[in-house]
Write a protein that holds these residues in place. Sequence first.
Motif, short mmCIF file in Angstrom:
data_model
loop_
_atom_site.label_atom_id
_atom_site.label_comp_id
_atom_site.label_asym_id
_atom_site.label_seq_id
_atom_site.Cartn_x
_atom_site.Cartn_y
_atom_site.Cartn_z
N GLU A 166 0.80 -1.22 0.09
CA GLU A 166 0.24 0.02 -0.16
C GLU A 166 1.06 1.78 0.50
O GLU A 166 1.89 0.93 0.90
CB GLU A 166 -0.84 0.14 1.46
N ASP A 167 0.28 2.28 -0.44
CA ASP A 167 0.88 3.33 -0.19
C ASP A 167 0.73 4.28 -0.20
O ASP A 167 1.56 5.37 0.95
CB ASP A 167 0.62 4.29 -2.06
N VAL A 168 -0.45 4.09 1.51
CA VAL A 168 -1.24 5.19 1.81
C VAL A 168 -1.52 4.51 3.08
O VAL A 168 -1.42 3.18 3.65
CB VAL A 168 -2.81 5.34 1.90
N CYS A 169 -1.39 5.20 4.67
CA CYS A 169 -1.49 4.67 5.62
C CYS A 169 -2.46 4.53 6.47
O CYS A 169 -2.98 6.60 6.33
CB CYS A 169 -0.22 4.67 6.47
N GLY A 170 -2.90 3.48 6.72
CA GLY A 170 -4.38 4.31 7.33
C GLY A 170 -4.36 4.04 8.87
O GLY A 170 -5.00 4.70 10.29
N ASP A 171 -2.80 4.20 9.35
CA ASP A 171 -2.68 5.01 10.89
C ASP A 171 -2.09 6.74 11.16
O ASP A 171 -1.80 6.87 10.06
CB ASP A 171 -1.47 4.20 11.60
N ALA A 172 -2.04 6.96 12.19
CA ALA A 172 -1.91 8.20 11.72
C ALA A 172 -1.27 8.77 13.62
O ALA A 172 -2.40 7.90 14.07
CB ALA A 172 -3.32 9.85 11.63
N TRP A 173 -1.56 10.03 14.06
CA TRP A 173 -0.44 10.27 15.22
C TRP A 173 -1.16 11.96 14.21
O TRP A 173 -0.12 13.24 13.77
CB TRP A 173 0.58 9.84 15.55
N ALA A 174 -0.85 12.63 15.94
CA ALA A 174 -1.29 14.59 15.67
C ALA A 174 -0.71 14.45 17.45
O ALA A 174 -0.92 13.90 18.53
CB ALA A 174 -2.74 14.98 15.29
N ALA A 175 0.01 16.32 17.71
CA ALA A 175 -0.39 16.56 18.24
C ALA A 175 -0.73 18.02 18.31
O ALA A 175 -0.01 18.48 17.55
CB ALA A 175 1.11 16.49 19.25
N ARG A 176 -1.03 18.82 19.45
CA ARG A 176 -1.01 19.96 19.47
C ARG A 176 -1.23 20.90 21.08
O ARG A 176 -1.42 19.96 22.05
CB ARG A 176 -2.28 20.76 19.06
N ILE A 177 -0.45 22.06 21.30
CA ILE A 177 -0.51 22.93 22.44
C ILE A 177 -2.14 22.66 23.00
O ILE A 177 -3.06 23.97 21.82
CB ILE A 177 0.17 23.49 22.41
N ASP A 178 -2.40 22.98 24.11
CA ASP A 178 -3.80 24.05 24.48
C ASP A 178 -3.45 25.12 24.97
O ASP A 178 -2.54 24.99 25.95
CB ASP A 178 -4.53 22.59 26.05
N GLY A 232 -5.77 0.17 3.89
CA GLY A 232 -5.37 1.02 2.60
C GLY A 232 -6.24 2.41 2.80
O GLY A 232 -6.37 3.38 3.84
N PRO A 233 -6.74 3.41 1.36
CA PRO A 233 -7.89 4.74 1.51
C PRO A 233 -8.46 4.52 2.76
O PRO A 233 -8.90 5.77 2.85
CB PRO A 233 -7.74 4.03 0.16
N MET A 234 -9.51 3.22 2.48
CA MET A 234 -10.51 3.41 3.84
C MET A 234 -9.97 4.29 4.87
O MET A 234 -10.82 4.85 5.66
CB MET A 234 -11.49 2.54 2.84
N ALA A 235 -9.57 2.85 5.11
CA ALA A 235 -8.51 3.15 6.57
C ALA A 235 -8.37 4.57 6.84
O ALA A 235 -7.78 6.00 8.19
CB ALA A 235 -7.03 2.32 6.65
N ALA A 236 -6.96 4.74 5.58
CA ALA A 236 -6.62 6.51 5.56
C ALA A 236 -7.28 7.32 5.81
O ALA A 236 -7.13 8.45 6.73
CB ALA A 236 -5.89 6.50 4.25
N ILE A 237 -8.48 7.47 5.18
CA ILE A 237 -10.00 8.75 5.44
C ILE A 237 -10.02 9.16 6.29
O ILE A 237 -10.65 9.88 6.94
CB ILE A 237 -11.20 8.49 3.88
N ALA A 238 -10.77 7.68 7.06
CA ALA A 238 -10.69 7.28 8.76
C ALA A 238 -9.32 8.33 10.25
O ALA A 238 -10.11 9.02 10.26
CB ALA A 238 -10.78 5.96 9.26
N SER A 239 -8.19 8.07 9.82
CA SER A 239 -7.31 8.74 10.47
C SER A 239 -7.25 9.77 10.33
O SER A 239 -6.81 10.71 11.05
CB SER A 239 -6.01 7.45 10.54
N GLN A 240 -7.23 10.42 8.88
CA GLN A 240 -6.98 11.68 9.21
C GLN A 240 -7.87 12.19 9.28
O GLN A 240 -8.10 13.96 9.92
CB GLN A 240 -6.39 12.23 6.90
#
Length: 410
Positions: free
Chosen positions: A165-177, A259-267
């Motif tokens: 696959e070229d896209v990843c269905g996992d993701a991470w993010a961070a922000r300051i409150d 795949g793409p559908m998992a990537a849509i959810a994570s994004q």
Amino acid sequence: MGPVTAVGEPPLLDCEDSAWFRDQPEAARGAAAALGRRIGLGEHRTAQLVLAVAELATNVTKHAVDGSMLLRVLRNRNVAGVEVLVVDGGPGMADVPAALRDGVSSTGTLGIGLGALRRLADRFDVHSVPGIGTVQLARFWPHPLDPSLTREAVVGGITRPIGGEDVCGDAWAARIDTVEQVTPAQGEAAGRADSTLTAPDWSTLTGARTPFGRPDRTSASSERSPRPGLKSRSALLRGATAGPGQGVLVMSCDGLGHGPMAAIASQAAVQAFRSGSARTPEQAMEEVHRALRGTRGAAVAIARLEPDGRLLFCGIGNISACVLTTGSRANLLSHPGIVGHQMRQLRTYEHRLPPHGTLVMHSDGLSERWATSDLATLLHHPPAVIAAGLLRHAGTRRDDASVVAVKGAW
């Protein structure tokens, strides 16, 4: 551009446009040149980036076992740059300081050496264990260097798609409150979980099949007790509230399947998390839950780190999370469910982050069969190197994989 990072605010870097390369030196060089031009790195700085990528890619091809290179764009609120991460499975370096000394290559590489790479890069880091492998990190920013980049980012993560696959269905993010502190009464009211359930409870049966025809990875097994030898000292909170000062919120997300559908959810989860106004993990989980309705759904874990050392954690599904020191590992508890489809009442747990502790969260694209000793020497390195080292050690290619690490926030 946004405002300069405030004094004392933990520095963060967002990642985008990630691309992995294996045994593709020419492709890696071309991608590095394209990234440098696109983000405005400058002609001279882009040439230095391409030179470094060429040397690293050639070294991996010639010397490493199962070596891979990751190229990606990094951004803070002021500037964009390019990060190069190289991960391999051996043979490793017996003497890293010696490898960093200037010398002439005898194996047909460009001959600029790791010492020259360290001088070219604005940030260069190497972790290597003989017989295990090496992680190398190099960052290239426009010059002159922006003042906001003088401190190392406190959060670093890595994602890798399943093989093929070229896209990843996992993701991470961070922000300051950065929101002003609310009163305890306001926080308690805002932190209550939304009890409205919008889909059948697919997680009530161990091994149940989801609406998408595959075994549910967020089954009741995620409530299992920690394995012997692993410490868990979390305290359940009712109506958790954010503390004073600026907290760091971190999310790990595993879209169901791949795949793409998992990537849509994570994004969708990443967008909701970054744009949300939630202060506590429970509130942020509710925002992500609403954003994921209509998608496959995901396993999600959200943590908040406070300046006083408190760590608030809320997890739904099979995201593994723990607090590490060089000699201990304390697991954090998640509960069954599918964010976007079915969540029981949310629960927040409080933990204390030791002065030199590291928070690690990873998806089930990594095995949980790793020990504290496997990461002991990694914990002295930047969060991105810790994440890459754990992925190398415990990752599988049978699923999307992601790791995020947090250390040294204050």
